[in-house]
Scaffold this motif. Structure first.
Motif, short mmCIF file in Angstrom:
data_model
loop_
_atom_site.label_atom_id
_atom_site.label_comp_id
_atom_site.label_asym_id
_atom_site.label_seq_id
_atom_site.Cartn_x
_atom_site.Cartn_y
_atom_site.Cartn_z
N UNK A 1 12.30 -8.20 -23.53
CA UNK A 1 12.77 -7.08 -22.71
C UNK A 1 11.61 -6.19 -22.29
N UNK A 2 10.69 -5.89 -23.23
CA UNK A 2 9.54 -5.06 -22.89
C UNK A 2 8.62 -5.77 -21.91
N UNK A 3 8.44 -7.08 -22.09
CA UNK A 3 7.57 -7.83 -21.18
C UNK A 3 8.12 -7.79 -19.76
N UNK A 4 9.43 -7.95 -19.62
CA UNK A 4 10.04 -7.87 -18.30
C UNK A 4 9.84 -6.48 -17.70
N UNK A 5 10.06 -5.44 -18.52
CA UNK A 5 9.89 -4.08 -18.01
C UNK A 5 8.46 -3.77 -17.62
N UNK A 6 7.50 -4.20 -18.44
CA UNK A 6 6.09 -3.94 -18.14
C UNK A 6 5.64 -4.72 -16.91
N UNK A 7 6.06 -6.00 -16.82
CA UNK A 7 5.67 -6.82 -15.67
C UNK A 7 6.25 -6.26 -14.38
N UNK A 8 7.52 -5.86 -14.41
CA UNK A 8 8.14 -5.30 -13.22
C UNK A 8 7.47 -4.00 -12.81
N UNK A 9 7.13 -3.16 -13.78
CA UNK A 9 6.44 -1.91 -13.49
C UNK A 9 5.06 -2.16 -12.91
N UNK A 10 4.35 -3.16 -13.44
CA UNK A 10 3.02 -3.50 -12.93
C UNK A 10 3.11 -3.96 -11.48
N UNK A 11 4.13 -4.77 -11.16
CA UNK A 11 4.31 -5.22 -9.78
C UNK A 11 4.59 -4.04 -8.87
N UNK A 12 5.50 -3.17 -9.30
CA UNK A 12 5.83 -2.01 -8.47
C UNK A 12 4.66 -1.08 -8.26
N UNK A 13 3.90 -0.79 -9.33
CA UNK A 13 2.75 0.10 -9.19
C UNK A 13 1.63 -0.54 -8.40
N UNK A 14 1.43 -1.85 -8.58
CA UNK A 14 0.39 -2.53 -7.80
C UNK A 14 0.64 -2.43 -6.31
N UNK A 15 1.88 -2.70 -5.90
CA UNK A 15 2.22 -2.56 -4.48
C UNK A 15 2.16 -1.11 -4.04
N UNK A 16 2.57 -0.21 -4.92
CA UNK A 16 2.56 1.22 -4.58
C UNK A 16 1.14 1.72 -4.34
N UNK A 17 0.18 1.25 -5.14
CA UNK A 17 -1.21 1.66 -4.95
C UNK A 17 -1.71 1.21 -3.59
N UNK A 18 -1.39 -0.02 -3.21
CA UNK A 18 -1.83 -0.54 -1.91
C UNK A 18 -1.23 0.28 -0.78
N UNK A 19 0.09 0.47 -0.80
CA UNK A 19 0.74 1.23 0.27
C UNK A 19 0.34 2.70 0.23
N UNK A 20 0.20 3.26 -0.98
CA UNK A 20 -0.20 4.65 -1.08
C UNK A 20 -1.59 4.91 -0.54
N UNK A 21 -2.53 3.99 -0.81
CA UNK A 21 -3.88 4.14 -0.27
C UNK A 21 -3.90 3.96 1.24
N UNK A 22 -3.14 2.98 1.73
CA UNK A 22 -3.08 2.78 3.18
C UNK A 22 -2.54 4.01 3.90
N UNK A 23 -1.48 4.59 3.34
CA UNK A 23 -0.86 5.75 3.97
C UNK A 23 -1.69 7.02 3.79
N UNK A 24 -2.25 7.20 2.61
CA UNK A 24 -2.94 8.45 2.32
C UNK A 24 -4.40 8.48 2.72
N UNK A 25 -5.04 7.29 2.82
CA UNK A 25 -6.47 7.26 3.10
C UNK A 25 -6.81 6.63 4.44
N UNK A 26 -5.81 6.03 5.08
CA UNK A 26 -6.04 5.36 6.35
C UNK A 26 -5.95 6.31 7.53
N UNK A 27 -6.10 5.78 8.73
CA UNK A 27 -5.96 6.61 9.93
C UNK A 27 -4.54 7.13 10.11
N UNK A 28 -4.37 8.07 11.02
CA UNK A 28 -3.09 8.74 11.16
C UNK A 28 -1.98 7.77 11.57
N UNK A 29 -2.29 6.83 12.47
CA UNK A 29 -1.26 5.90 12.92
C UNK A 29 -0.79 4.98 11.78
#
Length: 264
Positions: free
Chosen positions: A68-96
């Motif tokens: 159960x913990x492995x599933x929770x940790x793996x799912x959280x890692x996937x969500x945060x990994x994608x969130x970092x990519x999208x968050x950096x693109x939105x927050x550090x990229x150009x306005x468009x």
């Protein structure tokens, strides 16, 4: 440290021991059946009672902690990994790029997360791996919005402007200045997200879309016990109790860390 945080740490320590060395807490076999001991209520011989096949529920709950913990940790890692990519693109990229990414995140965030996970499983089929990925994908938009706002705060800080004046490129500024300052928020999000991911993954297993009986996994145990819930309450009570305790302990620990980061 407040009393509730101490209790949360104690629960997490117990769960850590159960996940890494379940034999220390429950030396039995979680899959061993004993038909003559079926449906035994909680007692000194069986702390949490037994299920329809005579399997000891305490042993199964303890040995199911790791899965159960492995599933929770793996799912959280996937969500945060994608969130970092999208968050950096939105927050550090150009306005468009910020505009387009933000609109996409708003659309995904407005869609119920668990329903999105169900649709993903309908397309790609049920299973532990599929349900883990589905939960990770469904939690990513919410994380990404938080990371984007944090990245924007860091981007407008004086030390990042100084790094730009010194001629440091975008990747260097992200690696040396942005990510270290976002790491605290990431850790808090991870702590809060694990509990949520475990609840969602267990819900999918309860529906038969994740781990399936007789697997020693909390959601699968709930699924197996729902047929007998009115007569043999312990079959669902104790796996559900551990799901709730894990989610509450992770949330309390995350809130405590969040308060400390804000006050520092």
């Amino acid at each position: 440290m407040r009393a509730r945080e101490i209790a949360a740490v104690a629960v997490i320590v117990f769960l850590g021991v159960a996940a890494l060395a379940p034999g220390l807490l429950a030396p039995g076999d979680p899959l061993a059946i004993a038909p003559l001991d079926a449906f035994r209520p909680p007692s000194l011989a069986h702390f949490f009672g037994t299920d329809e096949s005579g399997r000891d529920i305490y042993t199964r709950v303890v040995h199911g902690t790791g899965a159960s913990l492995l599933i929770g940790i793996a799912a959280t890692a996937i969500g945060l990994g994608l969130a970092v990519v999208f968050g950096l693109l939105a927050g550090f990229g150009p306005r468009w790029l910020d505009f387009g990414t933000t609109r996409l995140l708003e659309v995904l965030f407005a869609f119920p997360g668990l329903l999105f996970a169900l649709l993903f499983i309908v397309v790609y089929g049920p299973g532990v791996v599929t349900s883990t990925i589905a939960v990770g994908l469904s939690t990513a938009p919410g994380y990404a919005r938080i990371i984007r706002s944090r990245v924007i705060q860091v981007r407008t800080s004086p030390y990042l402007e100084a790094a730009l004046v010194l001629g440091r490129g975008g990747p260097t500024r992200i690696a040396l200045h942005v990510l270290p300052n976002v790491a605290g928020s990431l850790f808090v999000l991870a702590t809060l997200g694990i509990g949520q991911s475990i609840v969602w993954a267990s819900s999918l297993s309860y529906l038969g879309l994740g781990a399936v009986p007789p697997a020693a996994e909390w959601g699968a145990m709930l699924s197996a016990g729902r047929t007998y819930v009115t007569s043999f309450w312990w079959m669902t009570f104790f796996p559900g109790l551990f799901i709730v305790l894990t989610a509450v302990a992770a949330t309390l620990l995350g809130r405590g860390l969040q308060d400390r980061i804000r006050s520092s």
